[in-house]
Design a protein around this motif. Structure first.
Motif, mmCIF file in Angstrom:
data_model
loop_
_atom_site.group_PDB
_atom_site.id
_atom_site.type_symbol
_atom_site.label_atom_id
_atom_site.label_comp_id
_atom_site.label_asym_id
_atom_site.label_seq_id
_atom_site.Cartn_x
_atom_site.Cartn_y
_atom_site.Cartn_z
ATOM 1 N N ASP B 19 -10.313 23.059 -3.974
ATOM 2 C CA ASP B 19 -10.486 23.026 -2.519
ATOM 3 C C ASP B 19 -11.970 22.918 -2.155
ATOM 4 O OD1 ASP B 19 -7.828 23.566 -2.614
ATOM 5 O OD2 ASP B 19 -7.913 25.438 -1.471
ATOM 6 N N ASP B 20 -12.253 22.304 -1.020
ATOM 7 C CA ASP B 20 -13.584 22.323 -0.397
ATOM 8 C C ASP B 20 -14.706 21.933 -1.357
ATOM 9 O OD1 ASP B 20 -12.056 23.329 1.606
ATOM 10 O OD2 ASP B 20 -12.816 25.374 1.484
ATOM 11 N N SER B 21 -14.461 20.926 -2.182
ATOM 12 C CA SER B 21 -15.479 20.589 -3.190
ATOM 13 C C SER B 21 -16.175 19.267 -2.909
ATOM 14 C CB SER B 21 -14.817 20.532 -4.575
ATOM 15 O OG SER B 21 -13.739 19.624 -4.561
ATOM 16 N N VAL B 22 -15.835 18.639 -1.780
ATOM 17 C CA VAL B 22 -16.354 17.304 -1.506
ATOM 18 C C VAL B 22 -16.817 17.255 -0.047
ATOM 19 C CG1 VAL B 22 -15.338 15.075 -0.902
ATOM 20 C CG2 VAL B 22 -15.186 15.900 -3.251
ATOM 21 N N ASP B 23 -17.890 16.490 0.232
ATOM 22 C CA ASP B 23 -18.407 16.435 1.613
ATOM 23 C C ASP B 23 -17.925 15.228 2.393
ATOM 24 O OD1 ASP B 23 -20.534 18.701 1.720
ATOM 25 O OD2 ASP B 23 -20.805 17.719 -0.212
ATOM 26 N N ALA B 24 -17.599 14.146 1.681
ATOM 27 C CA ALA B 24 -17.113 12.954 2.383
ATOM 28 C C ALA B 24 -16.188 12.170 1.464
ATOM 29 C CB ALA B 24 -18.277 12.076 2.832
ATOM 30 N N VAL B 25 -15.140 11.622 2.047
ATOM 31 C CA VAL B 25 -14.225 10.739 1.327
ATOM 32 C C VAL B 25 -14.420 9.350 1.903
ATOM 33 C CG1 VAL B 25 -11.825 10.254 0.765
ATOM 34 C CG2 VAL B 25 -12.580 12.627 1.051
ATOM 35 N N ILE B 26 -14.838 8.387 1.087
ATOM 36 C CA ILE B 26 -15.101 7.018 1.555
ATOM 37 C C ILE B 26 -14.359 6.087 0.632
ATOM 38 C CG2 ILE B 26 -16.876 5.302 2.009
ATOM 39 C CD1 ILE B 26 -18.847 7.536 2.445
ATOM 40 N N THR B 27 -13.376 5.362 1.173
ATOM 41 C CA THR B 27 -12.535 4.587 0.263
ATOM 42 C C THR B 27 -11.927 3.372 0.923
ATOM 43 O OG1 THR B 27 -10.932 4.876 -1.499
ATOM 44 C CG2 THR B 27 -10.316 5.717 0.665
ATOM 45 N N ASP B 28 -11.466 2.458 0.096
ATOM 46 C CA ASP B 28 -10.931 1.169 0.511
ATOM 47 C C ASP B 28 -9.614 0.960 -0.221
ATOM 48 O OD1 ASP B 28 -10.727 -1.457 1.437
ATOM 49 O OD2 ASP B 28 -11.826 -2.238 -0.281
ATOM 50 N N PRO B 29 -8.525 1.510 0.302
ATOM 51 C CA PRO B 29 -7.247 1.366 -0.396
ATOM 52 C C PRO B 29 -6.757 -0.073 -0.319
ATOM 53 C CG PRO B 29 -6.947 2.553 1.671
ATOM 54 C CD PRO B 29 -8.396 2.248 1.553
ATOM 55 N N PRO B 30 -5.860 -0.486 -1.217
ATOM 56 C CA PRO B 30 -5.258 -1.816 -1.106
ATOM 57 C C PRO B 30 -4.609 -1.961 0.257
ATOM 58 C CG PRO B 30 -4.093 -0.426 -2.708
ATOM 59 C CD PRO B 30 -5.343 0.280 -2.358
ATOM 60 N N TYR B 31 -4.831 -3.096 0.906
ATOM 61 C CA TYR B 31 -4.357 -3.240 2.295
ATOM 62 C C TYR B 31 -2.876 -3.541 2.371
ATOM 63 C CZ TYR B 31 -9.280 -3.631 3.561
ATOM 64 O OH TYR B 31 -10.612 -3.414 3.742
ATOM 65 N N ASN B 32 -2.307 -4.044 1.273
ATOM 66 C CA ASN B 32 -0.871 -4.247 1.259
ATOM 67 C C ASN B 32 -0.431 -5.202 2.366
ATOM 68 O OD1 ASN B 32 1.635 -3.397 0.007
ATOM 69 N ND2 ASN B 32 2.119 -2.596 2.029
ATOM 70 N N SER B 33 -1.265 -6.201 2.643
ATOM 71 C CA SER B 33 -0.887 -7.117 3.716
ATOM 72 C C SER B 33 -0.950 -8.536 3.183
ATOM 73 C CB SER B 33 -1.809 -6.927 4.907
ATOM 74 O OG SER B 33 -3.143 -6.836 4.504
ATOM 75 N N GLY B 34 -1.201 -9.485 4.042
ATOM 76 C CA GLY B 34 -1.388 -10.846 3.580
ATOM 77 C C GLY B 34 -0.121 -11.659 3.518
ATOM 78 N N GLY B 35 0.956 -11.168 4.102
ATOM 79 C CA GLY B 35 2.172 -11.976 4.162
ATOM 80 C C GLY B 35 2.814 -11.809 5.519
ATOM 81 N N ARG B 36 3.525 -12.836 5.946
ATOM 82 C CA ARG B 36 4.146 -12.758 7.266
ATOM 83 C C ARG B 36 5.357 -11.838 7.255
ATOM 84 N NH1 ARG B 36 4.709 -19.006 7.692
ATOM 85 N NH2 ARG B 36 4.867 -18.478 5.501
ATOM 86 N N THR B 37 6.028 -11.753 6.112
ATOM 87 C CA THR B 37 7.230 -10.933 6.014
ATOM 88 C C THR B 37 7.065 -9.949 4.868
ATOM 89 O OG1 THR B 37 8.231 -12.432 4.429
ATOM 90 C CG2 THR B 37 8.638 -12.889 6.748
ATOM 91 N N ALA B 38 7.908 -8.927 4.871
ATOM 92 C CA ALA B 38 7.866 -7.946 3.793
ATOM 93 C C ALA B 38 8.080 -8.617 2.438
ATOM 94 C CB ALA B 38 8.918 -6.864 4.012
ATOM 95 N N LYS B 39 8.979 -9.574 2.420
ATOM 96 C CA LYS B 39 9.283 -10.288 1.163
ATOM 97 C C LYS B 39 8.033 -10.970 0.625
ATOM 98 C CE LYS B 39 13.517 -9.741 0.085
ATOM 99 N NZ LYS B 39 14.441 -9.902 1.188
ATOM 100 N N GLU B 40 7.336 -11.661 1.536
ATOM 101 C CA GLU B 40 6.181 -12.409 1.114
ATOM 102 C C GLU B 40 5.072 -11.471 0.637
ATOM 103 O OE1 GLU B 40 5.803 -15.729 3.823
ATOM 104 O OE2 GLU B 40 3.715 -15.889 3.199
ATOM 105 N N ARG B 41 4.996 -10.291 1.276
ATOM 106 C CA ARG B 41 3.987 -9.316 0.869
ATOM 107 C C ARG B 41 4.232 -8.815 -0.524
ATOM 108 N NH1 ARG B 41 3.993 -7.075 5.884
ATOM 109 N NH2 ARG B 41 5.610 -5.615 5.321
ATOM 110 N N THR B 42 5.504 -8.532 -0.819
ATOM 111 C CA THR B 42 5.802 -7.852 -2.069
ATOM 112 C C THR B 42 5.973 -8.804 -3.233
ATOM 113 O OG1 THR B 42 8.108 -7.858 -1.382
ATOM 114 C CG2 THR B 42 6.860 -5.852 -0.978
ATOM 115 N N SER B 43 6.008 -10.099 -2.986
ATOM 116 C CA SER B 43 6.325 -11.006 -4.079
ATOM 117 C C SER B 43 5.092 -11.679 -4.664
ATOM 118 C CB SER B 43 7.301 -12.080 -3.601
ATOM 119 O OG SER B 43 6.685 -12.862 -2.613
ATOM 120 N N ARG B 44 3.946 -11.466 -4.059
ATOM 121 C CA ARG B 44 2.752 -12.114 -4.597
ATOM 122 C C ARG B 44 1.727 -11.061 -4.991
ATOM 123 N NH1 ARG B 44 0.357 -16.286 -0.667
ATOM 124 N NH2 ARG B 44 0.673 -14.636 0.845
#
Lengths: 253, 253
Positions: B19-44
């Motif tokens: 607990d309480d061991s860090v002063d800032a969390v700075i991160t860039d998670p995968p955006y999980n986007s880039g497709g018009r539909t859920a199918k297109e997102r998950t298939s590439r």
DNA sequence: CTTCTGTCTGAATCGGAAT
DNA sequence: AATTCCGATTCAGACAGAA
């Protein structure tokens, strides 16, 4: 008729407009933010929230700022559904929002039938810095289309970021937008098209539309701002036609 | 120890931190986007989605891009809840997002216990224009705090908009951030504090943290990028200590 | 040193062929 | 018939090498 202005409730007026009669909807609804909690939001007026304590100007208050987030999204969805009906296929929606409402606004526009295409940033270089924080100097603009984008009809290349300060002199509305930004944004509309703003305020969208050669339909709830917008639009129309006269009468090159 | 790097799953590694061991969390998670539909997102894969067809570079792929939106929000909420526990009171979270995921990300961070404070814009002047559209040239950064902001502990004034291109030479990761932007962002952390990045990638957050005199804790899932980040951080540490040596040994002014 | 010129790329987008 | 996959498209800005 290059412009028309209706005083009244956005939903009622939109309901009276025919299908497929507009090419672009460009508007800045009341953000309904400025407080993180419902209590903070509903206990202050728009003026108290948006005008710094030391600001000397005396801008009129505006309504629509005392809904909770759920009601706000519901209200906006209804209006955007009507706006979608009124818009021609492949027409465009531009919706101003602040960071707090960006999520609700994208929910509402998609629920209204629009295809969300992206989010633009409007950077205000003059914003006030705050100690220990990041300056809050961006507003955001969601853009969406009714079905597919028709790039052949309007082959423009538009920027995704705009930098300009809010007008200071002659400002008529608390959240008035810079005309130079609006003049760029309206270009998403095909030449000679019709632009609708159902929260017209002091009429900046209309001024930019007329200057760029579009027709404009505005809806504004308050009598006060309807009057101001009428004056600004009339004056703009006078400017534009004077320029056209000059162009027509000017020396041949 | 100025930095530590863990290869493994973000959630498991975070669970092992006190607990309480860090002063800032700075991160860039995968955006999980880039497709018009859920199918297109998950298939590439990320590479197929985000790298232009004519790009000649050969950057490695990265995982975490094949969830649907609901799972993505769930996954991120869990991690951000742990990150909140690990962070000291009045500590900061900075979370990169694209326009599609901005709403899910602000939901997740608030569900994780953080107080949302605003959204910054990162403008990339090099983005590709498109006919009939607005250029998609901004990414966004949500910022949040654990409880109240302590402006006395770190009396900085930071900008709300950053303009910089993605690195071109020596780029190690598809979505690598410019070091000059990260060096500004890390300054939200009080001097000498510890910064955590649980999606470390090629380690740019860590590089910026070390250059600005902070300690760094990184977590990265793939072996490939853990190795690259280790090399970059080691090299950065060498640079920094060389500069310190020079400062210590240099001529008195 | 600048300035100019040429080459390359981008968390993109879409239509249509292939499976 | 529904999904998946492939390739064409686009131009401002960054960079490198030449003038």
């Amino acid at each position: 008729m290059p412009f028309s202005l209706h005083q009244g409730d956005a939903l009622s007026v939109l309901a009276s407009l025919p299908d497929d009669s507009v090419d672009a909807v460009i508007t800045d609804p009341p953000y309904n933010s400025g407080g993180r909690t419902a209590k903070e939001r509903t206990s202050r007026t728009a003026r108290q929230k948006y005008v710094s304590g030391d600001a000397a100007h005396a801008l009129s208050d505006f309504p629509g700022e005392n809904m909770d987030q759920r009601s706000f999204t519901f209200w906006l969805t209804q209006i955007l559904t009507e706006a979608h009906r009124v818009t021609r296929p492949s027409g465009t929606l531009l919706l101003f929002t602040d960071w707090r409402q960006a999520g609700s606004m994208s929910d509402a526009l998609q629920a209204g039938g629009w295809t969300w295409r992206g989010t633009l940033a409007w950077h205000k270089p003059q914003a006030r810095p705050q100690k220990g924080r990041f300056t809050q100097n961006c507003e955001f603009i969601h853009w969406a289309s009714k079905g597919a984008v028709d790039a052949e009809r309007n082959p423009v290349y538009l920027p995704g970021m705009y930098s300009a300060s809010q007008p200071r002199k002659d400002r008529k509305h608390i959240t008035q937008k810079p005309v130079e930004v609006m003049r760029e944004l309206v270009k998403i509309c095909p030449p000679g098209g019709t632009i609708l703003d159902f929260c017209a305020g002091s009429g900046t969208t209309g001024v930019a539309a007329l200057l760029e050669g579009y027709d404009f339909i505005g809806v504004e709830k308050t009598k006060h701002y309807t009057q101001i917008a009428t004056e600004r639009l009339t004056e703009t129309l006078r400017q534009v036609s004077r320029q056209q006269d000059y162009t027509l009468a000017g020396p041949a090159e």
